[in-house]
Design an enzyme around this catalytic site. Structure first.
Site, PDB file in Angstrom:
ATOM      1  N   LYS A  13       0.836  -1.217   0.000  1.00 31.54           N
ATOM      2  CA  LYS A  13       0.000   0.000   0.000  1.00 31.54           C
ATOM      3  C   LYS A  13       0.868   1.263   0.000  1.00 31.54           C
ATOM      4  O   LYS A  13       0.659   2.166  -0.800  1.00 31.54           O
ATOM      5  CB  LYS A  13      -0.935   0.027   1.227  1.00 31.54           C
ATOM      6  CG  LYS A  13      -1.870  -1.165   1.333  1.00 31.54           C
ATOM      7  CD  LYS A  13      -2.783  -1.070   2.532  1.00 31.54           C
ATOM      8  CE  LYS A  13      -2.078  -1.126   3.867  1.00 31.54           C
ATOM      9  NZ  LYS A  13      -1.363  -2.376   4.158  1.00 31.54           N
ATOM     10  N   ARG A  88      -9.875   0.872   8.261  1.00 35.13           N
ATOM     11  CA  ARG A  88      -9.399  -0.473   8.565  1.00 35.13           C
ATOM     12  C   ARG A  88     -10.435  -1.278   9.332  1.00 35.13           C
ATOM     13  O   ARG A  88     -10.186  -2.429   9.682  1.00 35.13           O
ATOM     14  CB  ARG A  88      -8.173  -0.341   9.446  1.00 35.13           C
ATOM     15  CG  ARG A  88      -6.925  -0.870   8.825  1.00 35.13           C
ATOM     16  CD  ARG A  88      -5.800  -0.382   9.705  1.00 35.13           C
ATOM     17  NE  ARG A  88      -4.674  -1.205   9.603  1.00 35.13           N
ATOM     18  CZ  ARG A  88      -3.541  -0.804   9.045  1.00 35.13           C
ATOM     19  NH1 ARG A  88      -3.434   0.381   8.517  1.00 35.13           N
ATOM     20  NH2 ARG A  88      -2.523  -1.606   9.036  1.00 35.13           N
ATOM     21  N   ARG A 123      12.010  -5.838   4.339  1.00 34.52           N
ATOM     22  CA  ARG A 123      11.602  -4.424   4.293  1.00 34.52           C
ATOM     23  C   ARG A 123      12.507  -3.556   5.177  1.00 34.52           C
ATOM     24  O   ARG A 123      12.882  -3.921   6.275  1.00 34.52           O
ATOM     25  CB  ARG A 123      10.168  -4.263   4.758  1.00 34.52           C
ATOM     26  CG  ARG A 123       9.846  -2.773   4.878  1.00 34.52           C
ATOM     27  CD  ARG A 123       8.417  -2.448   4.890  1.00 34.52           C
ATOM     28  NE  ARG A 123       7.704  -2.950   6.039  1.00 34.52           N
ATOM     29  CZ  ARG A 123       6.438  -2.640   6.269  1.00 34.52           C
ATOM     30  NH1 ARG A 123       5.798  -1.874   5.426  1.00 34.52           N
ATOM     31  NH2 ARG A 123       5.818  -3.132   7.303  1.00 34.52           N
ATOM     32  N   ARG A 156      11.319  -1.952  10.854  1.00 31.87           N
ATOM     33  CA  ARG A 156      10.227  -1.530  11.731  1.00 31.87           C
ATOM     34  C   ARG A 156      10.057  -2.537  12.861  1.00 31.87           C
ATOM     35  O   ARG A 156      10.155  -3.741  12.635  1.00 31.87           O
ATOM     36  CB  ARG A 156       8.938  -1.444  10.905  1.00 31.87           C
ATOM     37  CG  ARG A 156       8.425  -0.034  10.811  1.00 31.87           C
ATOM     38  CD  ARG A 156       7.346   0.103   9.812  1.00 31.87           C
ATOM     39  NE  ARG A 156       6.119  -0.620  10.147  1.00 31.87           N
ATOM     40  CZ  ARG A 156       5.002  -0.534   9.430  1.00 31.87           C
ATOM     41  NH1 ARG A 156       4.965   0.222   8.359  1.00 31.87           N
ATOM     42  NH2 ARG A 156       3.925  -1.209   9.764  1.00 31.87           N
ATOM     43  N   ARG A 167      -0.500  -9.290  12.966  1.00 28.61           N
ATOM     44  CA  ARG A 167      -1.075  -8.236  12.113  1.00 28.61           C
ATOM     45  C   ARG A 167      -1.919  -8.849  10.996  1.00 28.61           C
ATOM     46  O   ARG A 167      -2.954  -8.305  10.608  1.00 28.61           O
ATOM     47  CB  ARG A 167       0.047  -7.366  11.527  1.00 28.61           C
ATOM     48  CG  ARG A 167       0.668  -6.455  12.579  1.00 28.61           C
ATOM     49  CD  ARG A 167       2.006  -5.907  12.150  1.00 28.61           C
ATOM     50  NE  ARG A 167       1.947  -5.059  10.994  1.00 28.61           N
ATOM     51  CZ  ARG A 167       2.995  -4.771  10.218  1.00 28.61           C
ATOM     52  NH1 ARG A 167       4.186  -5.297  10.485  1.00 28.61           N
ATOM     53  NH2 ARG A 167       2.862  -3.970   9.195  1.00 28.61           N
TER      54      ARG A 167
HETATM   55  P1  AP5 Z   1       4.824  -1.646   1.778  1.00 28.77           P
HETATM   56  O1  AP5 Z   1       4.505  -0.778   0.624  1.00 28.77           O
HETATM   57  O2  AP5 Z   1       5.606  -1.068   2.902  1.00 28.77           O
HETATM   58  O3  AP5 Z   1       3.493  -2.360   2.319  1.00 28.77           O
HETATM   59  P2  AP5 Z   1       2.280  -1.788   3.143  1.00 28.77           P
HETATM   60  O4  AP5 Z   1       1.062  -2.460   2.615  1.00 28.77           O
HETATM   61  O5  AP5 Z   1       2.303  -0.292   3.174  1.00 28.77           O
HETATM   62  O6  AP5 Z   1       2.659  -2.388   4.559  1.00 28.77           O
HETATM   63  P3  AP5 Z   1       2.541  -1.823   6.021  1.00 28.77           P
HETATM   64  O7  AP5 Z   1       3.221  -2.839   6.897  1.00 28.77           O
HETATM   65  O8  AP5 Z   1       3.016  -0.419   6.116  1.00 28.77           O
HETATM   66  O9  AP5 Z   1       1.028  -1.903   6.229  1.00 28.77           O
HETATM   67  P4  AP5 Z   1       0.295  -1.960   7.534  1.00 28.77           P
HETATM   68  O10 AP5 Z   1      -1.052  -1.707   7.029  1.00 28.77           O
HETATM   69  O11 AP5 Z   1       0.432  -3.162   8.362  1.00 28.77           O
HETATM   70  O12 AP5 Z   1       1.042  -0.858   8.416  1.00 28.77           O
HETATM   71  P5  AP5 Z   1       0.667   0.619   8.788  1.00 28.77           P
HETATM   72  O13 AP5 Z   1       1.909   1.375   8.865  1.00 28.77           O
HETATM   73  O14 AP5 Z   1      -0.449   1.113   7.954  1.00 28.77           O
HETATM   74  O15 AP5 Z   1       5.561  -2.950   1.206  1.00 28.77           O
HETATM   75  C1  AP5 Z   1       6.041  -3.951   2.078  1.00 28.77           C
HETATM   76  C2  AP5 Z   1       7.399  -4.460   1.570  1.00 28.77           C
HETATM   77  O16 AP5 Z   1       7.211  -5.163   0.349  1.00 28.77           O
HETATM   78  C3  AP5 Z   1       8.403  -3.338   1.249  1.00 28.77           C
HETATM   79  O17 AP5 Z   1       9.679  -3.791   1.576  1.00 28.77           O
HETATM   80  C4  AP5 Z   1       8.236  -3.123  -0.264  1.00 28.77           C
HETATM   81  O18 AP5 Z   1       9.404  -2.616  -0.880  1.00 28.77           O
HETATM   82  C5  AP5 Z   1       7.933  -4.547  -0.721  1.00 28.77           C
HETATM   83  N1  AP5 Z   1       7.047  -4.612  -1.885  1.00 28.77           N
HETATM   84  C6  AP5 Z   1       5.947  -3.834  -2.138  1.00 28.77           C
HETATM   85  N2  AP5 Z   1       5.371  -4.226  -3.299  1.00 28.77           N
HETATM   86  C7  AP5 Z   1       6.091  -5.285  -3.759  1.00 28.77           C
HETATM   87  C8  AP5 Z   1       5.995  -6.135  -4.898  1.00 28.77           C
HETATM   88  N3  AP5 Z   1       5.001  -5.981  -5.816  1.00 28.77           N
HETATM   89  N4  AP5 Z   1       6.905  -7.124  -5.041  1.00 28.77           N
HETATM   90  C9  AP5 Z   1       7.900  -7.291  -4.130  1.00 28.77           C
HETATM   91  N5  AP5 Z   1       8.070  -6.522  -3.034  1.00 28.77           N
HETATM   92  C10 AP5 Z   1       7.162  -5.527  -2.843  1.00 28.77           C
HETATM   93  O19 AP5 Z   1       0.077   0.408  10.253  1.00 28.77           O
HETATM   94  C11 AP5 Z   1       0.901   0.030  11.343  1.00 28.77           C
HETATM   95  C12 AP5 Z   1       0.048  -0.092  12.597  1.00 28.77           C
HETATM   96  O20 AP5 Z   1      -0.568   1.185  12.894  1.00 28.77           O
HETATM   97  C13 AP5 Z   1      -1.117  -1.073  12.527  1.00 28.77           C
HETATM   98  O21 AP5 Z   1      -0.719  -2.388  12.821  1.00 28.77           O
HETATM   99  C14 AP5 Z   1      -2.071  -0.476  13.581  1.00 28.77           C
HETATM  100  O22 AP5 Z   1      -1.667  -0.818  14.887  1.00 28.77           O
HETATM  101  C15 AP5 Z   1      -1.885   1.024  13.399  1.00 28.77           C
HETATM  102  N6  AP5 Z   1      -2.844   1.609  12.445  1.00 28.77           N
HETATM  103  C16 AP5 Z   1      -2.560   2.208  11.242  1.00 28.77           C
HETATM  104  N7  AP5 Z   1      -3.681   2.610  10.636  1.00 28.77           N
HETATM  105  C17 AP5 Z   1      -4.711   2.281  11.466  1.00 28.77           C
HETATM  106  C18 AP5 Z   1      -6.129   2.415  11.382  1.00 28.77           C
HETATM  107  N8  AP5 Z   1      -6.719   2.966  10.308  1.00 28.77           N
HETATM  108  N9  AP5 Z   1      -6.865   1.935  12.416  1.00 28.77           N
HETATM  109  C19 AP5 Z   1      -6.296   1.385  13.509  1.00 28.77           C
HETATM  110  N10 AP5 Z   1      -4.964   1.218  13.649  1.00 28.77           N
HETATM  111  C20 AP5 Z   1      -4.182   1.653  12.622  1.00 28.77           C
END
Ligand code: AP5
Length: 212
Positions: A13, A88, A123, A156, A167
């Site tokens: 994402k 979410r 990552r 991270r 997660r």
């Molecule tokens: P990346 O682009 O970083 O993936 P992502 O989907 O953004 O992953 P996140 O871990 O950031 O998502 P998340 O939703 O768990 O975390 P968030 O920070 O939102 O890609 C991942 C890896 O793969 C990278 O190394 C990239 O280079 C690689 N990659 C990408 N595409 C690829 C491809 N096609 N092929 C190969 N490699 C690829 O949330 C963190 C925490 O915050 C949550 O757990 C929760 O506690 C809290 N939180 C955030 N938002 C909310 C909400 N709305 N409500 C409640 N809690 C929330």
């Protein structure tokens, strides 16, 4: 254009939000990055969010809804935005509807859990701006340094395999129902996120151009 990116942790994402943001010239709003920033600054929000994030649970809806509402009201969002990691839960999606935010497209980036677990181990994220890299699939130009802001790249805390597993469980239980929610609203397009980065980007851009 107002876009939501849905997908499991590590589905891509954040990476794809950057690509779309540059292509369409609209900001990408990541609730995860906002919460990490709040933690870094030691704000009350950051302190409240910490234990949830470190254990792979969702931060309570009311906290997240508050920060995203404030962010969407900023002038740079007037021409549209990309929501990365929000909503979410069904309650968050309903809150968005109640705010009168008319979403144009919801893109679900679909990646099987097994591929996610492997991906997360490679990552690295920028300590400064939150940009996401992968040691093999999307490496920075200089090892350990962010291409965008020269910040230091780190692993991270919530990317350890046990927390990733938690997660993923949280995603399937609380976030996946949104696929159905937006399907019923006629806004959903699903793309295969388990293909090379550039191909996934092209599929998303095609899905944004096509009528739903
Ligand atoms: P990346 O682009 O970083 O993936 P992502 O989907 O953004 O992953 P996140 O871990 O950031 O998502 P998340 O939703 O768990 O975390 P968030 O920070 O939102 O890609 C991942 C890896 O793969 C990278 O190394 C990239 O280079 C690689 N990659 C990408 N595409 C690829 C491809 N096609 N092929 C190969 N490699 C690829 O949330 C963190 C925490 O915050 C949550 O757990 C929760 O506690 C809290 N939180 C955030 N938002 C909310 C909400 N709305 N409500 C409640 N809690 C929330």
């Amino acid at each position: 254009m107002k876009i939501i990116l849905l997908g499991a942790p590590g589905a891509g994402k954040g990476t794809q939000a950057e690509v779309i943001s540059q292509k369409l010239n609209i900001p990408s709003l990541s609730t995860g990055n906002m919460l990490r920033e709040a933690q870094k600054k030691g704000t009350p929000l950051g302190q409240q969010a910490k234990s949830y994030m470190e254990s792979g649970q969702l931060v309570p809806d009311e906290l997240v809804i508050g920060i995203i509402k404030e962010r969407m009201a900023q002038p740079d969002c007037a021409g549209g935005f990309i929501l990365d990691g929000f909503p979410r839960t069904v309650a968050q999606a309903e809150a968005l509807d109640q705010m009168g935010v008319a979403i144009d497209r919801v893109i679900e980036i679909d990646v099987p859990d097994e591929a996610i677990v492997t991906r997360m181990s490679g990552r690295r994220v920028c300590e400064g701006c939150g940009a996401s890299y992968h040691m093999t699939h999307n490496p920075p130009a200089a090892e350990g340094v962010c291409d965008k802001c020269d910040g230091k790249l780190v692993t991270r805390k919530d990317d350890d395999p046990k927390t990733v597993q938690q997660r993923l469980e949280t995603y399937h239980r609380q976030t996946q129902p949104l696929v159905d929610y937006y399907q019923k609203a006629g806004k959903l397009r699903t793309i295969d996120g388990n293909q090379p980065l550039e191909e996934a980007s092209a599929a998303i851009l095609r899905a944004l151009e096509a009528s739903v």
